[in-house]
Design a protein around this motif. Sequence first.
Motif, PDB file in Angstrom:
ATOM      1  N   ILE A 272       0.817  -1.230   0.000  1.00 56.69           N
ATOM      2  CA  ILE A 272       0.000   0.000   0.000  1.00 56.69           C
ATOM      3  C   ILE A 272       0.843   1.268   0.000  1.00 56.69           C
ATOM      4  O   ILE A 272       1.662   1.480   0.894  1.00 56.69           O
ATOM      5  CB  ILE A 272      -0.899   0.000   1.273  1.00 56.69           C
ATOM      6  CG1 ILE A 272      -1.832  -1.224   1.254  1.00 56.69           C
ATOM      7  CG2 ILE A 272      -1.682   1.301   1.372  1.00 56.69           C
ATOM      8  CD1 ILE A 272      -2.447  -1.532   2.609  1.00 56.69           C
ATOM      9  N   ASP A 273       0.615   2.108  -1.001  1.00 60.86           N
ATOM     10  CA  ASP A 273       1.119   3.481  -0.936  1.00 60.86           C
ATOM     11  C   ASP A 273      -0.117   4.371  -0.789  1.00 60.86           C
ATOM     12  O   ASP A 273      -0.895   4.563  -1.735  1.00 60.86           O
ATOM     13  CB  ASP A 273       1.902   3.863  -2.201  1.00 60.86           C
ATOM     14  CG  ASP A 273       2.666   5.165  -1.999  1.00 60.86           C
ATOM     15  OD1 ASP A 273       2.210   5.986  -1.174  1.00 60.86           O
ATOM     16  OD2 ASP A 273       3.688   5.362  -2.664  1.00 60.86           O
ATOM     17  N   PRO A 274      -0.337   4.930   0.414  1.00 59.92           N
ATOM     18  CA  PRO A 274      -1.589   5.645   0.681  1.00 59.92           C
ATOM     19  C   PRO A 274      -1.676   6.978  -0.038  1.00 59.92           C
ATOM     20  O   PRO A 274      -2.768   7.523  -0.221  1.00 59.92           O
ATOM     21  CB  PRO A 274      -1.544   5.869   2.193  1.00 59.92           C
ATOM     22  CG  PRO A 274      -0.076   5.922   2.520  1.00 59.92           C
ATOM     23  CD  PRO A 274       0.579   4.943   1.572  1.00 59.92           C
ATOM     24  N   LEU A 275      -0.509   7.522  -0.433  1.00 56.91           N
ATOM     25  CA  LEU A 275      -0.495   8.782  -1.183  1.00 56.91           C
ATOM     26  C   LEU A 275       0.839   8.815  -1.929  1.00 56.91           C
ATOM     27  O   LEU A 275       1.884   9.026  -1.317  1.00 56.91           O
ATOM     28  CB  LEU A 275      -0.613   9.978  -0.214  1.00 56.91           C
ATOM     29  CG  LEU A 275      -1.143  11.313  -0.762  1.00 56.91           C
ATOM     30  CD1 LEU A 275      -1.225  12.351   0.341  1.00 56.91           C
ATOM     31  CD2 LEU A 275      -0.419  11.841  -1.960  1.00 56.91           C
ATOM     32  N   ASP A 276       0.802   8.539  -3.203  1.00 56.19           N
ATOM     33  CA  ASP A 276       2.040   8.537  -3.995  1.00 56.19           C
ATOM     34  C   ASP A 276       2.125   9.889  -4.702  1.00 56.19           C
ATOM     35  O   ASP A 276       1.287  10.200  -5.556  1.00 56.19           O
ATOM     36  CB  ASP A 276       2.016   7.385  -5.009  1.00 56.19           C
ATOM     37  CG  ASP A 276       3.331   7.309  -5.755  1.00 56.19           C
ATOM     38  OD1 ASP A 276       4.379   7.232  -5.107  1.00 56.19           O
ATOM     39  OD2 ASP A 276       3.306   7.354  -7.007  1.00 56.19           O
ATOM     40  N   GLY A 277       3.145  10.656  -4.312  1.00 55.73           N
ATOM     41  CA  GLY A 277       3.255  12.017  -4.840  1.00 55.73           C
ATOM     42  C   GLY A 277       3.059  13.027  -3.726  1.00 55.73           C
ATOM     43  O   GLY A 277       2.468  14.094  -3.920  1.00 55.73           O
ATOM     44  N   THR A 278       3.590  12.708  -2.552  1.00 55.57           N
ATOM     45  CA  THR A 278       3.388  13.580  -1.380  1.00 55.57           C
ATOM     46  C   THR A 278       3.957  14.975  -1.588  1.00 55.57           C
ATOM     47  O   THR A 278       3.358  15.962  -1.151  1.00 55.57           O
ATOM     48  CB  THR A 278       4.024  12.917  -0.136  1.00 55.57           C
ATOM     49  OG1 THR A 278       3.335  11.694   0.102  1.00 55.57           O
ATOM     50  CG2 THR A 278       3.907  13.796   1.090  1.00 55.57           C
ATOM     51  N   THR A 279       5.098  15.078  -2.259  1.00 52.24           N
ATOM     52  CA  THR A 279       5.682  16.413  -2.472  1.00 52.24           C
ATOM     53  C   THR A 279       4.732  17.273  -3.306  1.00 52.24           C
ATOM     54  O   THR A 279       4.483  18.443  -2.983  1.00 52.24           O
ATOM     55  CB  THR A 279       7.056  16.287  -3.173  1.00 52.24           C
ATOM     56  OG1 THR A 279       7.854  15.366  -2.439  1.00 52.24           O
ATOM     57  CG2 THR A 279       7.756  17.632  -3.255  1.00 52.24           C
ATOM     58  N   ASN A 280       4.179  16.693  -4.371  1.00 52.68           N
ATOM     59  CA  ASN A 280       3.194  17.429  -5.175  1.00 52.68           C
ATOM     60  C   ASN A 280       2.008  17.842  -4.310  1.00 52.68           C
ATOM     61  O   ASN A 280       1.570  19.002  -4.346  1.00 52.68           O
ATOM     62  CB  ASN A 280       2.686  16.554  -6.330  1.00 52.68           C
ATOM     63  CG  ASN A 280       3.731  16.356  -7.415  1.00 52.68           C
ATOM     64  OD1 ASN A 280       4.765  17.018  -7.426  1.00 52.68           O
ATOM     65  ND2 ASN A 280       3.462  15.443  -8.338  1.00 52.68           N
ATOM     66  N   PHE A 281       1.495  16.886  -3.553  1.00 54.70           N
ATOM     67  CA  PHE A 281       0.340  17.153  -2.698  1.00 54.70           C
ATOM     68  C   PHE A 281       0.627  18.308  -1.740  1.00 54.70           C
ATOM     69  O   PHE A 281      -0.176  19.244  -1.600  1.00 54.70           O
ATOM     70  CB  PHE A 281      -0.014  15.878  -1.904  1.00 54.70           C
ATOM     71  CG  PHE A 281      -1.142  16.053  -0.947  1.00 54.70           C
ATOM     72  CD1 PHE A 281      -2.462  16.002  -1.380  1.00 54.70           C
ATOM     73  CD2 PHE A 281      -0.899  16.281   0.400  1.00 54.70           C
ATOM     74  CE1 PHE A 281      -3.513  16.185  -0.490  1.00 54.70           C
ATOM     75  CE2 PHE A 281      -1.940  16.464   1.303  1.00 54.70           C
ATOM     76  CZ  PHE A 281      -3.246  16.416   0.840  1.00 54.70           C
TER      77      PHE A 281
ATOM     78  N   SER B 172      -1.542  10.064  -6.247  1.00 51.50           N
ATOM     79  CA  SER B 172      -2.425   8.908  -6.401  1.00 51.50           C
ATOM     80  C   SER B 172      -2.449   8.053  -5.137  1.00 51.50           C
ATOM     81  O   SER B 172      -1.626   8.214  -4.241  1.00 51.50           O
ATOM     82  CB  SER B 172      -1.939   8.059  -7.569  1.00 51.50           C
ATOM     83  OG  SER B 172      -0.597   7.651  -7.353  1.00 51.50           O
ATOM     84  N   VAL B 173      -3.392   7.129  -5.137  1.00 55.34           N
ATOM     85  CA  VAL B 173      -3.399   6.032  -4.163  1.00 55.34           C
ATOM     86  C   VAL B 173      -2.986   4.800  -4.955  1.00 55.34           C
ATOM     87  O   VAL B 173      -3.479   4.591  -6.069  1.00 55.34           O
ATOM     88  CB  VAL B 173      -4.820   5.808  -3.590  1.00 55.34           C
ATOM     89  CG1 VAL B 173      -4.836   4.631  -2.627  1.00 55.34           C
ATOM     90  CG2 VAL B 173      -5.346   7.072  -2.927  1.00 55.34           C
ATOM     91  N   SER B 174      -2.081   4.003  -4.404  1.00 53.87           N
ATOM     92  CA  SER B 174      -1.607   2.837  -5.153  1.00 53.87           C
ATOM     93  C   SER B 174      -1.663   1.601  -4.252  1.00 53.87           C
ATOM     94  O   SER B 174      -1.035   1.572  -3.197  1.00 53.87           O
ATOM     95  CB  SER B 174      -0.171   3.107  -5.619  1.00 53.87           C
ATOM     96  OG  SER B 174       0.368   1.950  -6.204  1.00 53.87           O
ATOM     97  N   ILE B 175      -2.435   0.619  -4.673  1.00 54.75           N
ATOM     98  CA  ILE B 175      -2.594  -0.603  -3.868  1.00 54.75           C
ATOM     99  C   ILE B 175      -2.455  -1.828  -4.764  1.00 54.75           C
ATOM    100  O   ILE B 175      -3.166  -1.973  -5.769  1.00 54.75           O
ATOM    101  CB  ILE B 175      -3.981  -0.653  -3.172  1.00 54.75           C
ATOM    102  CG1 ILE B 175      -4.181   0.597  -2.298  1.00 54.75           C
ATOM    103  CG2 ILE B 175      -4.112  -1.920  -2.329  1.00 54.75           C
ATOM    104  CD1 ILE B 175      -5.560   0.668  -1.643  1.00 54.75           C
ATOM    105  N   GLY B 176      -1.513  -2.696  -4.396  1.00 53.81           N
ATOM    106  CA  GLY B 176      -1.353  -3.953  -5.128  1.00 53.81           C
ATOM    107  C   GLY B 176      -1.520  -5.126  -4.176  1.00 53.81           C
ATOM    108  O   GLY B 176      -1.275  -4.999  -2.977  1.00 53.81           O
ATOM    109  N   VAL B 177      -1.953  -6.262  -4.704  1.00 51.37           N
ATOM    110  CA  VAL B 177      -2.054  -7.468  -3.882  1.00 51.37           C
ATOM    111  C   VAL B 177      -1.177  -8.557  -4.502  1.00 51.37           C
ATOM    112  O   VAL B 177      -1.234  -8.815  -5.714  1.00 51.37           O
ATOM    113  CB  VAL B 177      -3.516  -7.954  -3.756  1.00 51.37           C
ATOM    114  CG1 VAL B 177      -3.576  -9.280  -2.994  1.00 51.37           C
ATOM    115  CG2 VAL B 177      -4.363  -6.903  -3.043  1.00 51.37           C
ATOM    116  N   VAL B 178      -0.349  -9.153  -3.641  1.00 49.10           N
ATOM    117  CA  VAL B 178       0.572 -10.197  -4.058  1.00 49.10           C
ATOM    118  C   VAL B 178       0.093 -11.521  -3.479  1.00 49.10           C
ATOM    119  O   VAL B 178      -0.282 -11.588  -2.308  1.00 49.10           O
ATOM    120  CB  VAL B 178       1.996  -9.868  -3.531  1.00 49.10           C
ATOM    121  CG1 VAL B 178       2.952 -11.018  -3.762  1.00 49.10           C
ATOM    122  CG2 VAL B 178       2.525  -8.591  -4.174  1.00 49.10           C
ATOM    123  N   LYS B 179       0.109 -12.564  -4.310  1.00 45.51           N
ATOM    124  CA  LYS B 179      -0.176 -13.922  -3.816  1.00 45.51           C
ATOM    125  C   LYS B 179       1.100 -14.723  -3.996  1.00 45.51           C
ATOM    126  O   LYS B 179       1.571 -14.884  -5.133  1.00 45.51           O
ATOM    127  CB  LYS B 179      -1.323 -14.551  -4.607  1.00 45.51           C
ATOM    128  CG  LYS B 179      -1.690 -15.918  -4.104  1.00 45.51           C
ATOM    129  CD  LYS B 179      -2.783 -16.555  -4.951  1.00 45.51           C
ATOM    130  CE  LYS B 179      -3.100 -17.929  -4.390  1.00 45.51           C
ATOM    131  NZ  LYS B 179      -3.793 -18.768  -5.374  1.00 45.51           N
TER     132      LYS B 179
END
Length: 259
Positions: free
Chosen positions: A78-87, A95-102
């Motif tokens: 989970i990246d809850p906020l990608d681009g914090t400096t811009n924000f 963005s919000v970025s969420i991936g799931v790994v199996k």
Amino acid sequence: MIKDIIEISKLAGEIIRAGFKQNFEIEYKTNSSNLVTEIDKKSEELIINYVKKKYPKHGILAEESGEKELDSEYKWIIDPLDGTTNFAHGLPIFSVSIGVVKGKEIIAGVVYDVISDILYCAEKGSGAYRNGSKISVNKRDDIKTSLLVTGFPYDIKENPLNAVEHFNEFLYNSRAVRRLGSAAIDFCYVASGVFDGFWEVTLQPWDVCAGKLIVEEAGGLVTDFDGNNYEILRNRRDSVASNGLIHNQMIEVLRKNSN
Ligand code: IPD
Ligand code: CA
Ligand code: CA
């Protein structure tokens, strides 16, 4: 599961949108370039609570809380906020970025471009989508006419991996190079055929996880700087993402300044 990832990404996006250009606390992490805001933390808290409630047996690796319950077969990256400096500076690219790994495989990923309200998603083997429409990488096969994008690590002053030299080399070898400030969005712009390629040194699993799957499901390629595929949970992620056709040309450019 993808429906849940989409739902929680949008809920996190609402928190971020509500906080944009408002007063929020900012702390420094490793140095004055590396920020975290209270909105990053709120977004992450919401996502983690959701996952823990709905998928109590799943592991979680999240940027701000550094949670690691990585013994379970499924892991949420989970990246809850990608681009914090811009924000933090009022630039609407994050963005919000969420991936799931199996096991070791990324099986689902969502990147939500909050201010544009554009959601990218992919499930392994099912293609990549932008607000519900299928996307694919472009067909440009010459790096000289390509539009590329990159990013720089927060430890740029000490980082030994020649990020600035690579940047110069790509400038000389492409049509133009951009720096947007959200790696997850960079990947998605490759996936949707806007950029022909993206590279960056030393990314974290949460910067890469969802975006890597989205690029691959859009027909593109994501490797390390030597052109090899890599596992998302290994230590270093020097990433090259492309439409596939200019991939070797990008690797050649990176070789000129490899250590
Ligand atoms: C950063 C962004 C940026 C990239 C940095 C990342 P953060 O993530 O993705 O584009 O150049 O390497 O750390 O800190 O805003 O989540
Ligand atoms: Ca990030
Ligand atoms: Ca972040």
